[in-house]
Design an enzyme around this catalytic site. Structure first.
Site, PDB file in Angstrom:
ATOM      1  CB  SER A 250      -0.958  -0.049   1.184  1.00 49.30           C
ATOM      2  OG  SER A 250      -2.051   0.804   0.994  1.00 49.30           O
TER       3      SER A 250
ATOM      4  CG  ASP B 193      -4.649  -1.955   0.998  1.00 50.29           C
ATOM      5  OD1 ASP B 193      -3.428  -2.149   0.853  1.00 50.29           O
ATOM      6  OD2 ASP B 193      -5.121  -1.237   1.880  1.00 50.29           O
TER       7      ASP B 193
END
Length: 293
Positions: free
Chosen positions: A56, A183
């Site tokens: 991320s 993610d």
């Protein structure tokens, strides 16, 4: 830019034969800006990692370092762009070609097109392809339907970064290699395990944080969603730490900031200045120990 990079790399060349360092930068949204003082600490020691892994925001910050940017350059760029409300508005407005609404994928949660946004905001130093990076980079994403993590190491870099940072319910998932990605922090919030055995010293930086409250405050729906996700990530890391651990594990102070506090970039970075000296002392001690052996 090239002159600054050369000055950063030179001390590492003078330390030939020193223990190698691998760096894992974790997920945490805006809290990931706390990675920057860690990178600055490595710069001050004249150390460049031999390999970087990131999830991320950690993948995005790691891409800047892998591209040759110094910690100071990453700090300055972040504060001048993400940390500046007017600049953020102008860059979003410039997304085109038709309207800002179409360019970012709409104004509703879950519809934002992160790949378009990253291309508008990330520095030119970050190349389009993994092959153009100066340091090998492992970008962690989550295969939504495959129910597993995916390590991206080649091909389209912006696509991989977008997949790694596509926070559910906020950004649209990313299609990569025929798979739907979200993610990377969902499956692996601090991906140090992918670096074990690849360097003499493995460093993990955890910016997950957690909900900060007095115990009576009732969070809104978005804060509840992010807070619950952080708790799941912490549980994931706790289990992984029982299986394998990095040589050094850092937890910057990030609980005072929300996942989407992007405009507080300067405050997040400055509130973690103290971690630099602690990290340098711990890393130097670890290096000295390895050298004595």
């Amino acid at each position: 830019m090239q002159e600054n990079i050369a000055l950063t790399v030179a001390p590492t060349e003078q330390s030939a034969g020193a223990p190698s360092i691998a760096l894992a930068l974790g997920a945490g949204g805006a809290r990931g800006f706390a990675h920057i003082p860690v990178i600055e600490a490595l710069d001050e020691l004249g150390i460049r990692p031999t390999v970087i892994a990131g999830s991320s925001m950690g993948a995005i910050i790691g891409a800047g370092m892998a591209a040759g940017m110094t910690g100071k350059e990453i700090r300055d760029y972040t504060v001048q762009t993400i940390g500046h409300r007017g600049t953020v508005a102008n860059r979003l407005w410039s997304l085109g070609p038709s309207t800002m609404r179409d360019a970012v994928g709409g104004f509703k949660l879950g519809q934002f097109n992160l790949e378009r946004i990253l291309k508008a905001f990330l520095p030119e130093a970050i190349p389009a392809d993994f092959s153009q990076l100066g340091i090998p980079l492992k970008v962690i994403a989550t295969d939504y339907y495959g129910q597993c993590e995916v390590v991206c190491e080649s091909g389209d870099l912006y696509e991989a970064l977008s997949a790694s940072a596509a926070i559910p319910a906020l950004f649209m998932p990313i299609h990569r290699d025929g798979r739907l990605m979200i993610d990377g922090g969902i499956f692996n919030p601090v991906p140090y395990d992918h670096l074990i055995g690849q360097a003499d010293i493995v460093v993990g930086v955890d910016v997950i944080g957690g909900p900060e409250t007095t115990g009576s405050f009732v969070p809104n729906r978005i804060d509840s969603l992010f807070g619950a996700t952080q708790l799941l990530m912490q549980s994931n890391v706790a289990l992984k730490m029982k299986l394998c651990q990095p040589d050094l594990y850092l937890r910057p102070e990030v609980n005072a900031f929300r996942v989407m506090d992007l405009l507080k970039a300067r405050q997040i970075i400055e509130s973690n200045e103290a971690i630099k000296d602690r990290f340098k002392r711990d890393l130097e001690a670890r290096i000295e120990d390895l050298v004595r052996r």
